[in-house]
Motif scaffolding. Structure first.
Motif, PDB file in Angstrom:
ATOM      1  N   ALA A  92      95.420 -56.554 -77.999  1.00  0.00           N
ATOM      2  CA  ALA A  92      96.076 -55.313 -78.045  1.00  0.00           C
ATOM      3  C   ALA A  92      96.238 -55.080 -79.688  1.00  0.00           C
ATOM      4  CB  ALA A  92      97.702 -55.580 -77.712  1.00  0.00           C
ATOM      5  N   LYS A  93      96.168 -55.910 -80.512  1.00  0.00           N
ATOM      6  CA  LYS A  93      96.187 -55.670 -81.885  1.00  0.00           C
ATOM      7  C   LYS A  93      94.984 -55.259 -82.560  1.00  0.00           C
ATOM      8  CE  LYS A  93      99.152 -59.813 -83.220  1.00  0.00           C
ATOM      9  NZ  LYS A  93      99.413 -60.873 -84.048  1.00  0.00           N
ATOM     10  N   ARG A  94      93.684 -55.533 -81.741  1.00  0.00           N
ATOM     11  CA  ARG A  94      92.504 -54.995 -82.183  1.00  0.00           C
ATOM     12  C   ARG A  94      92.381 -53.410 -81.670  1.00  0.00           C
ATOM     13  NH1 ARG A  94      90.444 -59.967 -80.279  1.00  0.00           N
ATOM     14  NH2 ARG A  94      89.956 -58.987 -78.105  1.00  0.00           N
ATOM     15  N   ARG A  95      92.916 -53.130 -80.486  1.00  0.00           N
ATOM     16  CA  ARG A  95      92.753 -51.496 -80.087  1.00  0.00           C
ATOM     17  C   ARG A  95      93.966 -50.742 -81.154  1.00  0.00           C
ATOM     18  NH1 ARG A  95      91.423 -52.083 -74.586  1.00  0.00           N
ATOM     19  NH2 ARG A  95      89.982 -53.724 -74.826  1.00  0.00           N
ATOM     20  N   ALA A  96      95.010 -51.353 -81.451  1.00  0.00           N
ATOM     21  CA  ALA A  96      95.861 -50.660 -82.137  1.00  0.00           C
ATOM     22  C   ALA A  96      95.311 -50.321 -83.645  1.00  0.00           C
ATOM     23  CB  ALA A  96      97.201 -51.455 -82.335  1.00  0.00           C
ATOM     24  N   GLU A  97      94.598 -51.377 -84.151  1.00  0.00           N
ATOM     25  CA  GLU A  97      94.095 -51.305 -85.562  1.00  0.00           C
ATOM     26  C   GLU A  97      92.853 -50.191 -85.344  1.00  0.00           C
ATOM     27  OE1 GLU A  97      93.008 -55.411 -86.292  1.00  0.00           O
ATOM     28  OE2 GLU A  97      94.623 -55.891 -87.248  1.00  0.00           O
ATOM     29  N   ARG A  98      92.240 -50.096 -84.195  1.00  0.00           N
ATOM     30  CA  ARG A  98      91.279 -49.371 -84.303  1.00  0.00           C
ATOM     31  C   ARG A  98      91.651 -47.837 -84.030  1.00  0.00           C
ATOM     32  NH1 ARG A  98      87.972 -48.119 -79.367  1.00  0.00           N
ATOM     33  NH2 ARG A  98      86.021 -47.292 -79.858  1.00  0.00           N
ATOM     34  N   ILE A  99      92.588 -47.777 -83.409  1.00  0.00           N
ATOM     35  CA  ILE A  99      93.205 -46.310 -83.088  1.00  0.00           C
ATOM     36  C   ILE A  99      93.903 -45.778 -84.529  1.00  0.00           C
ATOM     37  CG2 ILE A  99      95.245 -44.858 -82.185  1.00  0.00           C
ATOM     38  CD1 ILE A  99      94.961 -47.000 -79.653  1.00  0.00           C
ATOM     39  N   LEU A 100      94.654 -46.959 -85.211  1.00  0.00           N
ATOM     40  CA  LEU A 100      95.094 -46.423 -86.717  1.00  0.00           C
ATOM     41  C   LEU A 100      94.275 -46.053 -87.580  1.00  0.00           C
ATOM     42  CD1 LEU A 100      98.185 -49.124 -86.592  1.00  0.00           C
ATOM     43  CD2 LEU A 100      98.382 -46.544 -86.404  1.00  0.00           C
ATOM     44  N   GLN A 101      93.070 -46.711 -87.513  1.00  0.00           N
ATOM     45  CA  GLN A 101      91.820 -46.517 -88.589  1.00  0.00           C
ATOM     46  C   GLN A 101      91.358 -45.163 -88.288  1.00  0.00           C
ATOM     47  OE1 GLN A 101      90.326 -48.177 -91.183  1.00  0.00           O
ATOM     48  NE2 GLN A 101      92.114 -49.630 -90.621  1.00  0.00           N
ATOM     49  N   ALA A 102      91.563 -44.496 -87.122  1.00  0.00           N
ATOM     50  CA  ALA A 102      90.844 -43.334 -86.727  1.00  0.00           C
ATOM     51  C   ALA A 102      92.059 -41.955 -86.854  1.00  0.00           C
ATOM     52  CB  ALA A 102      90.539 -43.246 -85.275  1.00  0.00           C
ATOM     53  N   CYS A 103      93.161 -42.342 -87.202  1.00  0.00           N
ATOM     54  CA  CYS A 103      94.234 -41.789 -87.583  1.00  0.00           C
ATOM     55  C   CYS A 103      94.490 -41.189 -89.000  1.00  0.00           C
ATOM     56  CB  CYS A 103      95.658 -42.085 -87.280  1.00  0.00           C
ATOM     57  SG  CYS A 103      95.948 -42.331 -85.324  1.00  0.00           S
ATOM     58  N   GLY A 104      94.881 -39.979 -89.136  1.00  0.00           N
ATOM     59  CA  GLY A 104      95.053 -39.353 -90.570  1.00  0.00           C
ATOM     60  C   GLY A 104      96.079 -40.418 -91.301  1.00  0.00           C
ATOM     61  N   GLY A 105      95.695 -40.714 -92.584  1.00  0.00           N
ATOM     62  CA  GLY A 105      96.807 -41.594 -93.208  1.00  0.00           C
ATOM     63  C   GLY A 105      97.031 -42.970 -92.482  1.00  0.00           C
ATOM     64  N   HIS A 106      96.052 -43.293 -91.521  1.00  0.00           N
ATOM     65  CA  HIS A 106      96.222 -44.542 -90.694  1.00  0.00           C
ATOM     66  C   HIS A 106      97.565 -44.673 -90.044  1.00  0.00           C
ATOM     67  CE1 HIS A 106      93.057 -46.461 -93.423  1.00  0.00           C
ATOM     68  NE2 HIS A 106      92.714 -45.611 -92.582  1.00  0.00           N
ATOM     69  N   SER A 107      98.141 -43.055 -89.662  1.00  0.00           N
ATOM     70  CA  SER A 107      99.564 -43.253 -89.031  1.00  0.00           C
ATOM     71  C   SER A 107      99.403 -42.339 -87.702  1.00  0.00           C
ATOM     72  CB  SER A 107     100.445 -42.701 -90.172  1.00  0.00           C
ATOM     73  OG  SER A 107     101.678 -42.407 -89.584  1.00  0.00           O
ATOM     74  N   LEU A 108     100.147 -42.759 -86.868  1.00  0.00           N
ATOM     75  CA  LEU A 108     100.351 -41.960 -85.645  1.00  0.00           C
ATOM     76  C   LEU A 108     101.147 -40.729 -85.972  1.00  0.00           C
ATOM     77  CD1 LEU A 108      99.165 -43.265 -83.072  1.00  0.00           C
ATOM     78  CD2 LEU A 108     101.328 -43.799 -82.219  1.00  0.00           C
ATOM     79  N   GLY A 109     101.835 -40.744 -87.109  1.00  0.00           N
ATOM     80  CA  GLY A 109     102.529 -39.484 -87.267  1.00  0.00           C
ATOM     81  C   GLY A 109     101.899 -38.267 -88.140  1.00  0.00           C
ATOM     82  N   ALA A 110     100.643 -38.692 -88.104  1.00  0.00           N
ATOM     83  CA  ALA A 110      99.788 -37.417 -88.521  1.00  0.00           C
ATOM     84  C   ALA A 110      98.999 -36.522 -87.406  1.00  0.00           C
ATOM     85  CB  ALA A 110      98.628 -38.203 -89.694  1.00  0.00           C
ATOM     86  N   TYR A 111      98.856 -35.172 -87.904  1.00  0.00           N
ATOM     87  CA  TYR A 111      98.194 -34.485 -86.912  1.00  0.00           C
ATOM     88  C   TYR A 111      96.826 -35.119 -86.784  1.00  0.00           C
ATOM     89  CZ  TYR A 111     101.332 -30.336 -87.710  1.00  0.00           C
ATOM     90  OH  TYR A 111     102.309 -29.449 -87.816  1.00  0.00           O
ATOM     91  N   SER A 112      96.124 -34.765 -85.630  1.00  0.00           N
ATOM     92  CA  SER A 112      94.834 -35.231 -85.319  1.00  0.00           C
ATOM     93  C   SER A 112      94.058 -33.722 -85.434  1.00  0.00           C
ATOM     94  CB  SER A 112      94.664 -35.738 -83.947  1.00  0.00           C
ATOM     95  OG  SER A 112      94.638 -34.832 -82.900  1.00  0.00           O
ATOM     96  N   VAL A 113      92.929 -33.730 -85.167  1.00  0.00           N
ATOM     97  CA  VAL A 113      91.941 -32.509 -84.895  1.00  0.00           C
ATOM     98  C   VAL A 113      92.386 -32.053 -83.725  1.00  0.00           C
ATOM     99  CG1 VAL A 113      90.136 -33.305 -86.352  1.00  0.00           C
ATOM    100  CG2 VAL A 113      90.010 -33.474 -83.845  1.00  0.00           C
ATOM    101  N   SER A 114      92.349 -30.475 -83.515  1.00  0.00           N
ATOM    102  CA  SER A 114      92.771 -29.907 -82.333  1.00  0.00           C
ATOM    103  C   SER A 114      92.235 -30.575 -81.059  1.00  0.00           C
ATOM    104  CB  SER A 114      92.815 -28.547 -82.476  1.00  0.00           C
ATOM    105  OG  SER A 114      93.165 -28.050 -83.721  1.00  0.00           O
ATOM    106  N   SER A 115      90.984 -30.791 -80.972  1.00  0.00           N
ATOM    107  CA  SER A 115      90.480 -31.502 -79.568  1.00  0.00           C
ATOM    108  C   SER A 115      90.796 -32.681 -79.250  1.00  0.00           C
ATOM    109  CB  SER A 115      88.934 -31.262 -79.736  1.00  0.00           C
ATOM    110  OG  SER A 115      88.284 -31.659 -80.969  1.00  0.00           O
ATOM    111  N   GLY A 116      91.710 -33.530 -80.351  1.00  0.00           N
ATOM    112  CA  GLY A 116      91.853 -34.980 -80.071  1.00  0.00           C
ATOM    113  C   GLY A 116      91.233 -35.707 -81.020  1.00  0.00           C
TER     114      GLY A 116
END
Length: 484
Positions: A92-116
């Motif tokens: 679960a930690k590896r998945r979360a780290e992978r997702i956060l690396q792909a987020c702007g500012g490594h945060s779920l609170g940032a916008y993503s590109v419009s298509s996801g």
């Protein structure tokens, strides 16, 4: 100057297309159910102690437990400080780290590109490839969305054009999920009904599709065909042969296909199997595979996940014109992006733990338990309704609903008309007032003239579902006697 001016926005001056929108699932029945809940909280005496909302496919509101792994990944993404906690498994930690690396500012609170988020779209593509036995999926043809609903509305917006008899017509199944009729009303498109065959377990008949199509050509230009598989509200699962026949018809008649496949994990009946339109289309080969336009939709809200509130979903487009695909992206960009927590949750749906992961055993056990209980509830619902005089219920092959047909005495129909109500609305409203059971009248989904149905979910826990079904059957007997 001090006189009262008429409001700029009134029922007469507002968008009349919006006035025509109806959404039965959250319509008058639901509003009355909320009022009754409030009255119960205030101590008002009723012939029941709680309102049971069997009107909407909201699994967790009905007591279904979230899948642990999905919530762990999401919790770690929302609060990255938890990544140092020993309470979370390493996968679960590896998945979360992978997702956060792909987020702007490594945060779920940032916008993503419009298509996801690109990473998640790539994971969705891999999921589709696994599901379809290795048939390739291109992440550039995948758009993440706010649940499947938002993507369906977006594709319909692209399709609706023309005026008068050239106005776009969209073929939808009757009974249907009211999102379709509501969206077509809002877009001022022409709704073209094709009827599912209740006598044959709500099967889709291509002959009926042709009838609807040819009759519609006098009043509009049919350009799209919607199929809901497994069915909502009817619970049927289409056979591969049926899907092939639908694809051939769409190709011959130049119809864009919309495949609503959000219940693809919910298949219960022996001998039934989910076949994706994308897989069948590809395996049919030329000319279909290279030319037939298709949009297929999926969601984190249904299946065994039941994560309705996070609004995670996607659409995959096949053979869409490249320039139109750019227009679709533009349209989505106006809404900025789908909720990023919903995207993260969708990642956990399409990338579940593998056999070597520490979370695998618990994930599999939880998933199978949810699906096994839903299958048992589907069978129980059919069994109890089938024994009830005046109620007839087809097998619930898939999805989360039964759509029983009920006999209503002529005097009840007459009384409903005097009150200005559809007869099945009258029945459902009386059912709610006297038993606290909230179901949706069939008229909200569409039905053949002179037939009456209701839709109820099979989601209540087993200890509540059996008494609910028995109470509903007893109420129907009492209601029938009262108006006989």
């Amino acid at each position: 100057m001090n006189g009262l001016k008429e409001k700029v926005l009134t029922l007469d001056t507002m968008n009349q297309c919006v006035r025509r929108v109806e959404y039965a699932v959250r319509g008058p029945i639901m509003l009355r159910a909320l009022e009754l809940e409030q009255e119960l909280r205030q101590g008002v005496k009723k012939p029941f102690t709680e309102v049971i909302r069997a009107n909407i496919g909201d699994a967790q509101a009905m007591g279904q437990k979230p899948i642990t792994f999905m919530r762990q990944v999401l919790a770690l993404c929302v609060d990255p400080e938890l990544l140092s906690s020993s309470h979370f498994p390493e996968d679960a930690k590896r998945r979360a780290e992978r997702i956060l690396q792909a987020c702007g500012g490594h945060s779920l609170g940032a916008y993503s590109v419009s298509s996801g988020i690109q990473l998640i779209r790539e994971d969705v593509a891999r999921y589709i490839e696994r599901r379809d036995g290795g048939i390739p999926s291109n992440p550039n043809n995948i758009f993440l969305s706010t649940g499947a609903s938002d993507a369906i509305v977006t594709v319909l917006k692209l399709l609706v054009a023309g005026e008068g008899r050239a106005r776009t017509g969209v073929l939808i199944p009757i009974p249907q999920y009211p999102l379709y009729s509501a969206t077509l009303a809002e877009l001022n498109a022409v709704q073209v009904n094709y009827y599912l065959d209740e006598e044959h377990a709500w099967a889709l008949d291509v002959g009926e599709l042709r009838r609807a199509l040819h009759q519609a050509r006098d009043r509009c230009r049919p350009r799209a065909l919607c199929v809901i598989n497994p069915g909502n509200p009817t619970g049927q699962v289409q056979t591969r042969e049926c899907i092939e026949a639908v694809i051939r018809l769409a190709f011959e008649e130049r119809l864009f296909l919309l495949a609503d496949e959000v219940y693809q994990d919910n298949v219960y009946a022996e001998g039934s199997q989910f076949h994706s339109f994308k897989k069948v289309l590809t395996e049919m080969g030329p000319p279909y595979a290279a030319q037939q336009e298709l949009a297929s939709f999926h969601s984190a809200s249904k299946g065994y996940m039941g994560e309705c509130g996070f609004r995670g979903g996607y659409v995959e487009v096949v053979n869409m014109d490249a320039a139109v695909q750019q227009q679709m992206l533009k349209l989505m960009s106006v809404r900025l992006c789908p909720p990023v927590p919903g995207q993260a949750l969708l990642h956990a749906v399409v990338s579940p733990p593998g056999p070597s992961d520490p979370s695998f055993a618990q994930f599999q056990a939880e998933k199978q338990a949810v699906l096994a209980e839903l299958a048992a509830k589907a069978k129980l619902t059919e069994q109890i309704f089938s024994k009830t005089p005046g109620i007839r219920c087809n097998p619930v092959q898939g999805a989360m609903y039964s759509f029983p047909r009920m006999h209503l005495p002529p005097r009840a129909v007459q009384r409903a008309q005097e009150l200005g109500l559809a007869p099945d609305m009258f029945f459902c409203m009386r059912l709610l007032e006297e038993t606290g059971i909230c179901v949706v009248p069939g008229s909200g989904f569409g039905q053949r003239e002179g037939t009456y149905h209701f839709r109820m979910t099979i989601l209540p826990p087993m200890e509540k579902l059996r008494p609910l079904l028995e109470k509903l059957s007893q109420f129907h007997a009492k209601f029938t006697l009262e108006y006989s």
